[in-house]
Design a protein around this motif. Structure first.
Motif, PDB file in Angstrom:
ATOM      1  N   ASP A   1      -3.003   7.833   3.863  1.00 31.89           N
ATOM      2  CA  ASP A   1      -4.443   7.581   3.883  1.00 31.89           C
ATOM      3  C   ASP A   1      -4.842   7.042   5.263  1.00 31.89           C
ATOM      4  O   ASP A   1      -4.350   6.004   5.703  1.00 31.89           O
ATOM      5  CB  ASP A   1      -4.790   6.567   2.790  1.00 31.89           C
ATOM      6  N   ARG A   2      -5.761   7.757   5.931  1.00 35.96           N
ATOM      7  CA  ARG A   2      -6.185   7.350   7.274  1.00 35.96           C
ATOM      8  C   ARG A   2      -6.854   5.983   7.265  1.00 35.96           C
ATOM      9  O   ARG A   2      -6.699   5.182   8.195  1.00 35.96           O
ATOM     10  CB  ARG A   2      -7.121   8.410   7.854  1.00 35.96           C
ATOM     11  N   ARG A   3      -7.601   5.704   6.199  1.00 35.32           N
ATOM     12  CA  ARG A   3      -8.274   4.403   6.114  1.00 35.32           C
ATOM     13  C   ARG A   3      -7.274   3.266   5.964  1.00 35.32           C
ATOM     14  O   ARG A   3      -7.464   2.184   6.526  1.00 35.32           O
ATOM     15  CB  ARG A   3      -9.253   4.403   4.934  1.00 35.32           C
ATOM     16  N   ALA A   4      -6.210   3.518   5.214  1.00 39.50           N
ATOM     17  CA  ALA A   4      -5.182   2.487   5.043  1.00 39.50           C
ATOM     18  C   ALA A   4      -4.508   2.182   6.385  1.00 39.50           C
ATOM     19  O   ALA A   4      -4.227   1.024   6.712  1.00 39.50           O
ATOM     20  CB  ALA A   4      -4.153   2.934   4.015  1.00 39.50           C
ATOM     21  N   PHE A   5      -4.240   3.231   7.166  1.00 42.07           N
ATOM     22  CA  PHE A   5      -3.610   3.016   8.464  1.00 42.07           C
ATOM     23  C   PHE A   5      -4.551   2.242   9.387  1.00 42.07           C
ATOM     24  O   PHE A   5      -4.115   1.357  10.137  1.00 42.07           O
ATOM     25  CB  PHE A   5      -3.251   4.357   9.097  1.00 42.07           C
ATOM     26  N   LYS A   6      -5.843   2.537   9.311  1.00 43.90           N
ATOM     27  CA  LYS A   6      -6.824   1.813  10.129  1.00 43.90           C
ATOM     28  C   LYS A   6      -6.871   0.348   9.724  1.00 43.90           C
ATOM     29  O   LYS A   6      -6.988  -0.544  10.569  1.00 43.90           O
ATOM     30  CB  LYS A   6      -8.199   2.456   9.981  1.00 43.90           C
TER      31      LYS A   6
ATOM     32  N   ASN B   1       0.836  -1.211   0.000  1.00 46.65           N
ATOM     33  CA  ASN B   1       0.000   0.000   0.000  1.00 46.65           C
ATOM     34  C   ASN B   1       0.871   1.262   0.000  1.00 46.65           C
ATOM     35  O   ASN B   1       0.508   2.273   0.593  1.00 46.65           O
ATOM     36  CB  ASN B   1      -0.910   0.004   1.228  1.00 46.65           C
ATOM     37  N   ARG B   2       2.035   1.192  -0.674  1.00 47.08           N
ATOM     38  CA  ARG B   2       2.985   2.292  -0.600  1.00 47.08           C
ATOM     39  C   ARG B   2       2.430   3.605  -1.149  1.00 47.08           C
ATOM     40  O   ARG B   2       2.795   4.674  -0.675  1.00 47.08           O
ATOM     41  CB  ARG B   2       4.282   1.928  -1.321  1.00 47.08           C
ATOM     42  N   GLU B   3       1.535   3.546  -2.123  1.00 45.25           N
ATOM     43  CA  GLU B   3       0.975   4.791  -2.656  1.00 45.25           C
ATOM     44  C   GLU B   3       0.032   5.443  -1.657  1.00 45.25           C
ATOM     45  O   GLU B   3      -0.067   6.661  -1.591  1.00 45.25           O
ATOM     46  CB  GLU B   3       0.242   4.518  -3.966  1.00 45.25           C
ATOM     47  N   ARG B   4      -0.644   4.625  -0.866  1.00 47.89           N
ATOM     48  CA  ARG B   4      -1.580   5.159   0.128  1.00 47.89           C
ATOM     49  C   ARG B   4      -0.867   5.557   1.424  1.00 47.89           C
ATOM     50  O   ARG B   4      -1.401   6.345   2.208  1.00 47.89           O
ATOM     51  CB  ARG B   4      -2.654   4.119   0.447  1.00 47.89           C
ATOM     52  N   MET B   5       0.335   5.003   1.636  1.00 47.39           N
ATOM     53  CA  MET B   5       1.037   5.237   2.894  1.00 47.39           C
ATOM     54  C   MET B   5       2.318   6.041   2.698  1.00 47.39           C
ATOM     55  O   MET B   5       3.204   6.021   3.547  1.00 47.39           O
ATOM     56  CB  MET B   5       1.403   3.888   3.540  1.00 47.39           C
ATOM     57  N   ASP B   6       2.426   6.767   1.593  1.00 51.66           N
ATOM     58  CA  ASP B   6       3.638   7.511   1.280  1.00 51.66           C
ATOM     59  C   ASP B   6       3.856   8.640   2.280  1.00 51.66           C
ATOM     60  O   ASP B   6       2.998   9.513   2.441  1.00 51.66           O
ATOM     61  CB  ASP B   6       3.548   8.084  -0.139  1.00 51.66           C
ATOM     62  N   PHE B   7       5.008   8.645   2.937  1.00 54.11           N
ATOM     63  CA  PHE B   7       5.304   9.653   3.961  1.00 54.11           C
ATOM     64  C   PHE B   7       5.497  11.045   3.356  1.00 54.11           C
ATOM     65  O   PHE B   7       5.426  12.044   4.056  1.00 54.11           O
ATOM     66  CB  PHE B   7       6.576   9.259   4.727  1.00 54.11           C
ATOM     67  N   ARG B   8       5.774  11.106   2.048  1.00 46.58           N
ATOM     68  CA  ARG B   8       5.967  12.418   1.429  1.00 46.58           C
ATOM     69  C   ARG B   8       4.659  13.194   1.341  1.00 46.58           C
ATOM     70  O   ARG B   8       4.643  14.412   1.204  1.00 46.58           O
ATOM     71  CB  ARG B   8       6.567  12.254   0.022  1.00 46.58           C
ATOM     72  N   PHE B   9       3.561  12.475   1.398  1.00 48.60           N
ATOM     73  CA  PHE B   9       2.241  13.096   1.396  1.00 48.60           C
ATOM     74  C   PHE B   9       1.527  12.695   2.682  1.00 48.60           C
ATOM     75  O   PHE B   9       2.089  12.002   3.525  1.00 48.60           O
ATOM     76  CB  PHE B   9       1.444  12.644   0.168  1.00 48.60           C
ATOM     77  N   ARG B  10       0.307  13.107   2.838  1.00 44.97           N
ATOM     78  CA  ARG B  10      -0.434  12.698   4.039  1.00 44.97           C
ATOM     79  C   ARG B  10      -0.956  11.285   3.831  1.00 44.97           C
ATOM     80  O   ARG B  10      -1.789  11.055   2.937  1.00 44.97           O
ATOM     81  CB  ARG B  10      -1.595  13.662   4.307  1.00 44.97           C
TER      82      ARG B  10
END
Length: 488
Positions: free
Chosen positions: A166-171, A155-164
């Motif tokens: 995705d809260r749902r991905a973290f959940k 899920n690297r595109e959803r969890m990229d540290f350079r951007f915010r």
């Protein structure tokens, strides 16, 4: 009755002292191992002294015997992160009280550190565990971390540290972790706490949780014995004070620290709702003092004085120990601090101590005789050697050869034409990798200037090619001489 109570008190005190003497030197963890081709090599068992300074301390050290075997022993009253180090290669893992571990190091290229810089590109010691069950703490942590890494990669595109992120991905990740790794687990176990606090750290780093929420919900009670919790605590309060707070600007914080009034400073910090608890406030203040020491906005001497004052004033023994460790850490990095000592063999295998040069300026170099950069600087030293020794008799050159084989230094000095030019003290590091770490030698050549009192003069000492040999601090500045009434 009073006399009876006094006797009971003395009996209890004697019993406590007896227990402390018994505990001293006691061991309840053993690590037995075999090293292929490692006969005669040193093996060190180390750990962090604390999670505030993360200074490494030795728990035990031995030599691998002629059959390739070794045994390390230590004491632990709670799971603890340790590392086994051989030369400049190491491997870390967790130990548990009362456990015996069996490990194996297969055939290994020990010369890798001479082919590339293993400090910039670390090479792990290939330590393998034997006879462990599937419920071993290290295996459980490895499975948990592998699962988190796999989720982040997928899920690297959803969890990229350079951007915010995705809260749902973290959940989703947190739910996966809870279902796979925490169900049926005792919530008070070390493993459950490890998973909990590392997930909270990740949420803080990804800005899924605020510092305020984490501090209010998870900081208390303080668990000094748990390294994972302590790392989490210091992450929560990282730069929360040293950068200034809503109540106290950074410039005002710097004034408080410069004044050395630790009581007034701590009272001022207590204005922050998150720091109203005295114990939490002091521990967070220690983290702030560590950050302030390396921040140009703060006076270093004021930081040291405030740390000493906190150490002397605190009523929490854990804080007194941490403050003392922090002061030792400051001293290790302070310009003008005492240089580390050593006793090493010279080219004739006579043992020479750094203390033998007390009272002189020592221009200390760490080199490898096959390294072209080292040879270039050695040639410069050779060029200026006679001038320096004749003009300033209180200056000496000391060079430590860090080649694995003693013969490389011997052949350079005794057999090669260049050797006749290098007429100063040469020593071999003799496999003392801990000494190199203590000096901070991570590349070659590296130079240190030590004054007649045995203290390091610079944080970073210039190389000979910089011209330091002809304008070093041992040269008396003529403009600073004592003149008569008038200066001519």
């Amino acid at each position: 009755m009073a006399n009876c109570r006094w006797k009971n008190h003395m009996i209890a005190l004697c019993a406590l002292l007896l227990l402390s003497f018994v505990a001293e030197g006691q061991t309840n963890v053993s690590i037995r191992g075999t090293v292929e081709g490692g006969s005669g090599k040193g093996v060190l068992l180390g750990a962090y002294s604390d999670m505030l300074t993360q200074r490494e301390v030795a728990l035990d050290s031995v030599k691998v015997d002629s059959s390739g075997r070794f045994e390390l022993r230590c004491y632990a009253n709670y799971p603890r992160l340790v590392f086994v180090q051989m030369e400049c290669y190491s491997q870390s893992f967790y130990i548990e009280p009362g456990r015996d571990y069996e490990v194996y190091v297969p055939e290994f290229d020990w010369d890798q550190n001479e082919k590339h810089n293993v400090f910039l590109d670390p090479v792990a010691l290939p330590l393998r565990f034997l006879n462990i069950d599937s419920n071993d703490l290290n295996l459980k942590i490895m499975r948990y971390e592998d699962a988190v890494d796999s989720f982040l990669t997928a899920n690297r595109e959803r969890m990229d540290f350079r951007f915010r992120p995705d809260r749902r991905a973290f959940k989703e990740m947190r739910t996966m972790v809870e279902n796979r790794f925490l169900k049926g687990e005792d919530e008070n176990s070390f493993y459950a706490r490890y998973v909990k606090y590392t997930m909270l750290e990740m949420g803080l780093a990804m800005r899924m949780d605020s510092r305020v929420r984490l501090a209010a919900k998870y900081v208390e009670p303080l668990r000094y014995h748990d390294e994972t919790y302590m790392r989490f605590f210091f992450e929560v309060f990282s730069h929360a004070i040293s950068g200034g707070t809503k109540k106290v600007a950074q410039w005002k914080m710097a004034e408080w620290v410069r004044s050395g009034n630790v009581a007034g400073w701590l009272d001022t910090l207590g204005l922050d709702p998150l720091l109203q608890n005295e114990q939490v406030r002091e521990l967070a203040a220690l983290e702030a003092l560590k950050e302030m020491y390396y921040d140009k906005a703060y006076d270093r001497q004021g930081v040291v004085a405030t740390t000493k004052a906190l150490r002397n004033a605190t009523k929490f023994e854990e804080h007194r120990t941490l403050a003392e460790s922090l002061l030792e850490s400051f001293a290790e990095h302070e310009r003008g601090g005492k240089a580390g000592g050593f006793t090493l063999p010279d080219v004739e295998r006579h043992m020479v101590s750094l203390d033998d040069f007390k009272g002189k300026w020592v221009y200390l170099s760490f080199v490898r005789v096959g390294d072209p950069h080292s040879i270039k600087e050695l040639e410069t030293m050779a060029h200026f050697r006679d001038t320096v020794y004749k003009s300033w008799p209180d200056v000496v050159f000391v060079t430590v050869s860090c080649d694995r084989e003693f013969q490389k230094m011997y052949h350079l000095l005794k057999s090669s034409k260049k050797g006749a030019r290098y007429t100063w003290t040469w020593l071999h590091f003799d496999g003392n990798y801990r000494m190199l770490e203590r000096f901070g030698v991570t590349s070659y050549p590296t130079f240190f200037l030590i004054d007649p009192e045995g203290k390091q003069v610079y944080d970073y000492t210039p190389a000979p090619a910089s011209g330091i040999l002809l304008r070093g601090p041992w040269i008396k500045n003529e403009d600073n001489r004592e003149w008569g009434t008038y200066k001519f």
